[in-house]
Write an enzyme that holds these catalytic residues in place. Structure first.
Site, PDB file in Angstrom:
ATOM      1  N   TYR A   8       0.810  -1.222   0.000  1.00 10.17           N
ATOM      2  CA  TYR A   8       0.000   0.000   0.000  1.00 10.17           C
ATOM      3  C   TYR A   8       0.839   1.265   0.000  1.00 10.17           C
ATOM      4  O   TYR A   8       0.355   2.334  -0.376  1.00 10.17           O
ATOM      5  CB  TYR A   8      -1.021  -0.009   1.147  1.00 10.17           C
ATOM      6  CG  TYR A   8      -0.606   0.683   2.419  1.00 10.17           C
ATOM      7  CD1 TYR A   8       0.099   0.008   3.382  1.00 10.17           C
ATOM      8  CD2 TYR A   8      -0.940   2.020   2.667  1.00 10.17           C
ATOM      9  CE1 TYR A   8       0.489   0.624   4.552  1.00 10.17           C
ATOM     10  CE2 TYR A   8      -0.564   2.653   3.832  1.00 10.17           C
ATOM     11  CZ  TYR A   8       0.158   1.949   4.775  1.00 10.17           C
ATOM     12  OH  TYR A   8       0.545   2.570   5.919  1.00 10.17           O
ATOM     13  N   LYS A   9       2.130   1.127   0.366  1.00 13.34           N
ATOM     14  CA  LYS A   9       2.904   2.347   0.510  1.00 13.34           C
ATOM     15  C   LYS A   9       4.233   2.224  -0.224  1.00 13.34           C
ATOM     16  O   LYS A   9       4.402   2.685  -1.334  1.00 13.34           O
ATOM     17  CB  LYS A   9       3.135   2.563   2.002  1.00 13.34           C
ATOM     18  CG  LYS A   9       3.657   3.899   2.371  1.00 13.34           C
ATOM     19  CD  LYS A   9       3.647   3.986   3.886  1.00 13.34           C
ATOM     20  CE  LYS A   9       4.393   5.200   4.356  1.00 13.34           C
ATOM     21  NZ  LYS A   9       4.459   5.233   5.800  1.00 13.34           N
TER      22      LYS A   9
ATOM     23  N   ASP B  63      -7.128  11.736   7.451  1.00 11.73           N
ATOM     24  CA  ASP B  63      -6.743  11.718   6.041  1.00 11.73           C
ATOM     25  C   ASP B  63      -7.375  10.552   5.285  1.00 11.73           C
ATOM     26  O   ASP B  63      -7.423  10.570   4.070  1.00 11.73           O
ATOM     27  CB  ASP B  63      -5.209  11.634   5.911  1.00 11.73           C
ATOM     28  CG  ASP B  63      -4.633  10.482   6.699  1.00 11.73           C
ATOM     29  OD1 ASP B  63      -5.062  10.277   7.848  1.00 11.73           O
ATOM     30  OD2 ASP B  63      -3.746   9.784   6.167  1.00 11.73           O
TER      31      ASP B  63
ATOM     32  N   GLN C 206      -7.734   4.912   1.007  1.00 10.35           N
ATOM     33  CA  GLN C 206      -8.082   4.277   2.290  1.00 10.35           C
ATOM     34  C   GLN C 206      -9.564   4.417   2.652  1.00 10.35           C
ATOM     35  O   GLN C 206     -10.008   3.867   3.654  1.00 10.35           O
ATOM     36  CB  GLN C 206      -7.231   4.872   3.412  1.00 10.35           C
ATOM     37  CG  GLN C 206      -5.768   4.508   3.289  1.00 10.35           C
ATOM     38  CD  GLN C 206      -5.075   4.724   4.619  1.00 10.35           C
ATOM     39  OE1 GLN C 206      -5.210   3.939   5.543  1.00 10.35           O
ATOM     40  NE2 GLN C 206      -4.334   5.799   4.720  1.00 10.35           N
TER      41      GLN C 206
ATOM     42  N   TYR D  78      -9.367  -3.833   8.973  1.00  9.17           N
ATOM     43  CA  TYR D  78      -9.372  -3.949  10.438  1.00  9.17           C
ATOM     44  C   TYR D  78     -10.146  -5.159  10.953  1.00  9.17           C
ATOM     45  O   TYR D  78     -10.307  -5.307  12.170  1.00  9.17           O
ATOM     46  CB  TYR D  78      -9.975  -2.667  11.042  1.00  9.17           C
ATOM     47  CG  TYR D  78      -9.032  -1.485  11.036  1.00  9.17           C
ATOM     48  CD1 TYR D  78      -8.583  -0.938   9.837  1.00  9.17           C
ATOM     49  CD2 TYR D  78      -8.583  -0.928  12.226  1.00  9.17           C
ATOM     50  CE1 TYR D  78      -7.702   0.132   9.822  1.00  9.17           C
ATOM     51  CE2 TYR D  78      -7.703   0.151  12.223  1.00  9.17           C
ATOM     52  CZ  TYR D  78      -7.269   0.673  11.023  1.00  9.17           C
ATOM     53  OH  TYR D  78      -6.400   1.721  11.017  1.00  9.17           O
TER      54      TYR D  78
ATOM     55  N   HIS E 284      -7.609   7.010  14.275  1.00  8.69           N
ATOM     56  CA  HIS E 284      -6.949   7.176  12.971  1.00  8.69           C
ATOM     57  C   HIS E 284      -6.869   8.668  12.640  1.00  8.69           C
ATOM     58  O   HIS E 284      -7.698   9.447  13.115  1.00  8.69           O
ATOM     59  CB  HIS E 284      -7.750   6.445  11.868  1.00  8.69           C
ATOM     60  CG  HIS E 284      -6.933   6.106  10.659  1.00  8.69           C
ATOM     61  ND1 HIS E 284      -6.546   7.042   9.729  1.00  8.69           N
ATOM     62  CD2 HIS E 284      -6.396   4.928  10.248  1.00  8.69           C
ATOM     63  CE1 HIS E 284      -5.820   6.445   8.792  1.00  8.69           C
ATOM     64  NE2 HIS E 284      -5.711   5.156   9.078  1.00  8.69           N
ATOM     65  N   GLY E 285      -5.928   9.035  11.781  1.00 10.41           N
ATOM     66  CA  GLY E 285      -5.888  10.401  11.244  1.00 10.41           C
ATOM     67  C   GLY E 285      -7.077  10.592  10.305  1.00 10.41           C
ATOM     68  O   GLY E 285      -7.554   9.613   9.716  1.00 10.41           O
TER      69      GLY E 285
ATOM     70  N   ASP F 206      14.523  -6.024 -33.078  1.00 11.80           N
ATOM     71  CA  ASP F 206      14.916  -6.709 -31.838  1.00 11.80           C
ATOM     72  C   ASP F 206      15.898  -7.841 -32.158  1.00 11.80           C
ATOM     73  O   ASP F 206      15.566  -9.021 -32.063  1.00 11.80           O
ATOM     74  CB  ASP F 206      13.628  -7.254 -31.176  1.00 11.80           C
ATOM     75  CG  ASP F 206      13.881  -7.969 -29.861  1.00 11.80           C
ATOM     76  OD1 ASP F 206      14.950  -7.756 -29.258  1.00 11.80           O
ATOM     77  OD2 ASP F 206      13.001  -8.752 -29.445  1.00 11.80           O
TER      78      ASP F 206
HETATM   79  C1  SPV Z   1      11.058  -9.123 -24.875  1.00 12.37           C
HETATM   80  O1  SPV Z   1      10.173  -8.520 -24.274  1.00 12.37           O
HETATM   81  O2  SPV Z   1      11.927  -8.558 -25.523  1.00 12.37           O
HETATM   82  C2  SPV Z   1      11.129 -10.583 -24.799  1.00 12.37           C
HETATM   83  C3  SPV Z   1       9.894 -11.348 -24.599  1.00 12.37           C
HETATM   84  O3  SPV Z   1      12.185 -11.117 -24.987  1.00 12.37           O
HETATM   85  S1  SPV Z   1       9.311 -11.743 -26.177  1.00 12.37           S
HETATM   86  O4  SPV Z   1       9.145 -10.521 -26.930  1.00 12.37           O
HETATM   87  O5  SPV Z   1       8.067 -12.456 -26.007  1.00 12.37           O
HETATM   88  O6  SPV Z   1      10.311 -12.598 -26.824  1.00 12.37           O
HETATM   89 MG    MG Z   2      13.677  -9.885 -25.749  1.00 17.11          MG
END
Ligand code: SPV
Ligand code: MG
Length: 435
Positions: A46-47, A95, A101, A78, A92-93, A207
């Protein structure tokens, strides 16, 4: 003599300041005070990740003037302490009347009504010095030595963690800060995945390990500078073993929590192409050597080298995937990522089941990009530990940007695009405040 009243209040903080002391003092004046100390998991959810453990915080709370008893509180709600203790007052405060909350407060009021207890709210002190203290505590979490081990810690505490992809400072902030409240429970991502696909795409590159390590490092640093959550790096193939050992050291030093390397060799293509693109899987001995050398280069126990198996992607079958998984664990991998591009999760489920029959401890990572109907709860029940949402921020931002660009071209002005698709200037100016 009238019986002494009983009082309950909850504490989640690990930075005790004058404001807390004041409210504890006021609570203690109402009667015998029990303090519920929120567990580490609850505070982290939560924080922020607590700097002091629950046990330490319980000791501190027990030593504060006015505190008669201390109990561990396992939930932000609670229900458990109120049903067990039935205190006359909850303090409690004020807030929590608004914001995330609010439902917790409403539930608390209902619980109190069940037995005739009363809620006492004190004005919350908006003191700039306290805000500064909290900001300082938060910034500690980005220190490499404190950030690095947090992924392991979260997996141990939660069983399953989720990571959202981040490819720059802004998406890092989305992964860091996005939170939703559901039935009194706050949901956030636990960490970030720095994807090779997204890091390449944002640079307008394919890629194929074309974006070099220095450039990947720039992205990592950019994200780290503005976030505190643990980070997993998509390390592609890890490159040459002789280079990988240096990569591992750098990543470990700067506070990355894990690197995932895939068992491919030669020109790497994105896995989601499957067998449509020429891709070659590495031999088991060669990849094991890379893992063990990487492992030998480590200086801490926190950093994890996770081996990614491409057997299902390359249609080599489940048995090959399992044989590799056990060999990679033997070579020192802290985790296994099993990848699949099928729309049905069957082969991933089969892998997890058969892997878990022999190995209950090694971390298992899944990337459900194609088999996206499976919920996190189901992955957890089957024995996975990390779910990575690998590309969703870039895949959602690109079409949105394209629509805006096309609308401006079509309209020969920006009014329409601005009104339909853009956030107000005022909001973008204040999105990232000066510190
Ligand atoms: C990427 O996010 O670059 C990965 C996962 O390698 S995938 O794209 O599914 O290969
Ligand atoms: Mg990758």
């Amino acid at each position: 003599m009238a019986e002494r009243k009983t009082v309950f209040m909850s504490i989640g903080t690990d930075v005790i300041h004058g404001g807390h002391i004041e409210i504890i003092g006021q609570a203690a004046q109402l009667g015998e005070l029990t303090v519920g100390v929120l567990t580490d998991e609850v505070v982290a959810a939560y924080k922020r990740h607590p700097l002091l453990s629950c046990e330490e915080r319980m000791k501190i709370a027990a030593g504060l003037k006015g505190v008669a008893h201390v109990v561990k509180q396992n939930d932000i709600g609670y229900a458990a302490p109120l049903r067990a203790l039935k205190p006359d007052y909850v303090v409690h405060g004020d807030d929590w009347r608004e914001g995330f909350q609010k439902p917790v407060r409403e539930e608390c009021l209902q619980l109190l009504a069940e037995y005739g207890g009363e809620l006492v709210e004190f004005p919350y002190s908006h003191n700039r010095e306290y805000d500064r203290l909290e900001a300082a505590a938060r910034s500690q979490l980005s220190i490499p030595d404190l950030r690095r081990g947090r992924l392991k810690w979260l997996i141990e505490k939660k069983g399953l963690v989720t990571c959202m992809e981040a490819h720059n400072g802004l998406t890092g902030l989305i992964a860091e800060k996005t939170a939703v409240m559901e039935n009194g429970v706050i949901r956030q991502f636990d960490g970030m995945w720095v994807s090779s696909l997204c890091d390449s795409t944002i640079k307008g590159k394919p890629d194929i390990e074309l974006v070099d390590f220095s450039s990947r490092l720039n992205t990592i640093n950019e994200i780290m500078e503005v976030t505190t959550k643990p980070m997993i790096l998509d390390g592609d193939t890890g490159g040459l073993t002789e280079h990988f050992v240096y990569t591992v050291r750098t990543l470990e030093r700067i506070g990355v929590s894990a690197v995932i390397i895939e068992d491919k060799i030669g020109l790497k293509r994105n896995s989601l192409f499957g067998t449509e693109a020429h891709q070659q899987q590495d031999s088991i001995p060669n990849f094991c050597h890379k893992i063990s050398e990487g492992k030998r280069a480590l200086k801490t126990k926190d950093f994890m080298i996770i081996a990614r198996i491409e057997s299902l992607i390359l249609e080599q079958g489940l048995d090959d995937a399992l044989k590799r998984a056990f060999a990679y664990v033997e070579a020192g991998a802290s985790g296994i990522m099993i990848h699949s591009r099928r729309r049905e999760p069957d082969e991933v489920f089969a892998f997890i089941r058969r892997f878990r029959e022999k190995n209950q401890h090694t971390i298992l990572v899944v990337v459900p990009t194609s088999y996206n109907a499976v919920t996190e709860d189901e992955f957890k029940s089957r024995g996975a530990n990390v779910v990575i949402y690998a590309n969703h921020l870039i895949r959602s931002s690109y079409p949105a940007m394209q629509k805006t660009a096309e609308t401006i071209l079509r309209c020969r002005r920006s009014k329409e695009a601005s009104e339909q698709f853009c956030m107000p200037i005022k909001e973008i100016l204040s999105l990232i405040p000066e510190e």
